[in-house]
Design an enzyme around this catalytic site. Structure first.
Site, PDB file in Angstrom:
ATOM      1  N   GLU A 123      84.631   9.582  65.912  1.00  0.00           N
ATOM      2  CA  GLU A 123      84.393   8.800  67.116  1.00  0.00           C
ATOM      3  C   GLU A 123      82.989   9.058  67.661  1.00  0.00           C
ATOM      4  O   GLU A 123      82.279   9.950  67.183  1.00  0.00           O
ATOM      5  CB  GLU A 123      85.443   9.119  68.184  1.00  0.00           C
ATOM      6  CG  GLU A 123      85.509  10.579  68.574  1.00  0.00           C
ATOM      7  CD  GLU A 123      86.725  10.911  69.422  1.00  0.00           C
ATOM      8  OE1 GLU A 123      87.185  10.055  70.200  1.00  0.00           O
ATOM      9  OE2 GLU A 123      87.231  12.040  69.312  1.00  0.00           O
ATOM     10  N   HIS A 181      86.120  19.132  70.559  1.00  0.00           N
ATOM     11  CA  HIS A 181      85.455  18.416  71.646  1.00  0.00           C
ATOM     12  C   HIS A 181      86.359  18.271  72.866  1.00  0.00           C
ATOM     13  O   HIS A 181      87.580  18.382  72.777  1.00  0.00           O
ATOM     14  CB  HIS A 181      85.004  17.028  71.179  1.00  0.00           C
ATOM     15  CG  HIS A 181      86.133  16.166  70.713  1.00  0.00           C
ATOM     16  ND1 HIS A 181      86.586  16.183  69.408  1.00  0.00           N
ATOM     17  CD2 HIS A 181      86.918  15.268  71.357  1.00  0.00           C
ATOM     18  CE1 HIS A 181      87.578  15.326  69.268  1.00  0.00           C
ATOM     19  NE2 HIS A 181      87.803  14.758  70.453  1.00  0.00           N
ATOM     20  N   ARG A 201      95.774  18.853  70.085  1.00  0.00           N
ATOM     21  CA  ARG A 201      95.363  19.510  71.331  1.00  0.00           C
ATOM     22  C   ARG A 201      95.418  21.017  71.125  1.00  0.00           C
ATOM     23  O   ARG A 201      96.438  21.556  70.700  1.00  0.00           O
ATOM     24  CB  ARG A 201      96.298  19.080  72.465  1.00  0.00           C
ATOM     25  CG  ARG A 201      95.891  19.571  73.847  1.00  0.00           C
ATOM     26  CD  ARG A 201      96.940  19.217  74.899  1.00  0.00           C
ATOM     27  NE  ARG A 201      97.133  17.783  75.019  1.00  0.00           N
ATOM     28  CZ  ARG A 201      98.311  17.171  74.920  1.00  0.00           C
ATOM     29  NH1 ARG A 201      99.398  17.854  74.661  1.00  0.00           N
ATOM     30  NH2 ARG A 201      98.390  15.860  75.063  1.00  0.00           N
TER      31      ARG A 201
END
Length: 328
Positions: A123, A181, A201
């Site tokens: 991304e 990130h 996560r």
């Protein structure tokens, strides 16, 4: 294809509230809603269960996968149609972080296919606006091993080795799959990513889900072999030079992203046989294709330009984030 006439497509935004979400997206988009803590607006999505619905033209009401099924390569381009079928390969979002997002990582295509029968997630982020002292976390600033990573999650010291970057409007962060990130509080940004909703996560600042009263699930073990442990000299992407208001932000095998500034008129002649997306982050523009189809794009709105378009004319004053699939 000559007899087809697919106009630039606008979609109904998919607004998602989040524990970290803010109150900037609805005003940016000019939407009146009682929905609170809107963290994301999924602008153009083919993700299963979150498919964008066309909001203009004769095909209003159809989903993006239905549009691809109906029009095929004329909409997305031959390469994309052959490789992805009715799956739209990119996901475009606007994200408003009033609080810190969890620290996370995404698997690459190979690992995501093996584990989830999904694309991985590379991304990029374009920072639209920031509050004072806003921060982006991206990458590692200290060398650690996979076992040290697990230990640091356990003793809550992982953030000590994560690289922190003070962010400002215009900053660009490219996040290949595997890069740790997090979006820090006070960032409003546009995200362009592969079509995937696979997220691991790994740290959530000790938060508790208001609905369950329990901490949100972590994916520490799944992330262990998905993380790129390399320490890189820089994690902030330097955009290319601006040529006549067109500036390359990111180019990779999954997508290319440009920033386009329009002051009056600008003509775009697509050289790649791919769809393109446009997200207006400032101002208002008229978008007209070579068949005379026209839409208005205001700040906070996005559109999908079909691959069959050979000319796009932009009129007005505004700034666009423009993305497309690089492969041909």
């Amino acid at each position: 294809m000559e007899n087809m006439n697919i106009p630039p497509l606008k979609f109904r935004p998919i607004l998602k509230s989040a524990i970290w979400g803010g109150e900037k997206i609805a005003p940016l988009k000019g939407i009146v809603t009682d929905q609170k803590q809107i963290g994301e607006s999924w602008e153009i999505s083919g993700v299963k269960g979150n498919e964008s619905v066309v909001d203009n033209g004769p095909d209003a009401g159809l989903t993006l996968p239905q549009m691809i099924e109906k029009y095929g390569a004329a909409l997305v381009g031959e390469y994309n149609f052959e490789k992805f079928g009715t799956t739209f390969p990119l996901l475009i979002k606007i994200i408003d972080a009033a609080g810190d997002l969890s620290l996370q990582v995404h698997p690459d295509d190979e690992l995501a296919q093996k584990r989830h029968n999904s694309l991985g997630k590379t991304e990029m982020w374009y920072i639209v606006d920031t509050e004072p002292d806003a921060v982006i976390c991206a990458g590692l600033e200290k060398n650690i091993t996979p076992d040290e990573y697990v230990a640091k999650v356990a003793d809550n010291s992982l953030m000590d080795v994560v690289a922190h970057h003070k962010s400002k409007p215009g900053d660009v962060f490219f996040l290949p799959a595997g890069r740790i990130h997090s979006i820090g509080a006070g960032n409003l940004l546009v995200e362009v990513q592969e079509t995937s909703d696979v997220t691991y996560r790994i740290y959530d600042f000790g938060r508790v889900d208001a609905k369950t009263g329990k901490p949100r699930e972590l994916h520490v073990d799944l992330a262990k072999d998905a993380i790129d442990y390399t320490v890189y000299p820089s994690y902030v992407t330097k955009p290319g030079a601006s040529l006549d208001g067109v500036q390359e932000l990111v180019s990779c095998s999954h997508f290319s992203v440009y920033r386009i500034v329009v002051e009056g008129e600008k003509k775009l002649h697509p050289v790649i046989k791919s769809f393109s997306t446009m997200t207006c982050i400032e101002g208002e523009l008229e978008v007209t294709d070579d068949r005379g189809n026209q839409i208005t794009l205001r700040a906070g709105e996005s559109c999908l330009v079909p691959a069959m378009a050979t000319l796009i004319e932009l009129k007005g004053n505004g700034v666009l984030i423009n993305s497309f699939n690089e492969a041909v």
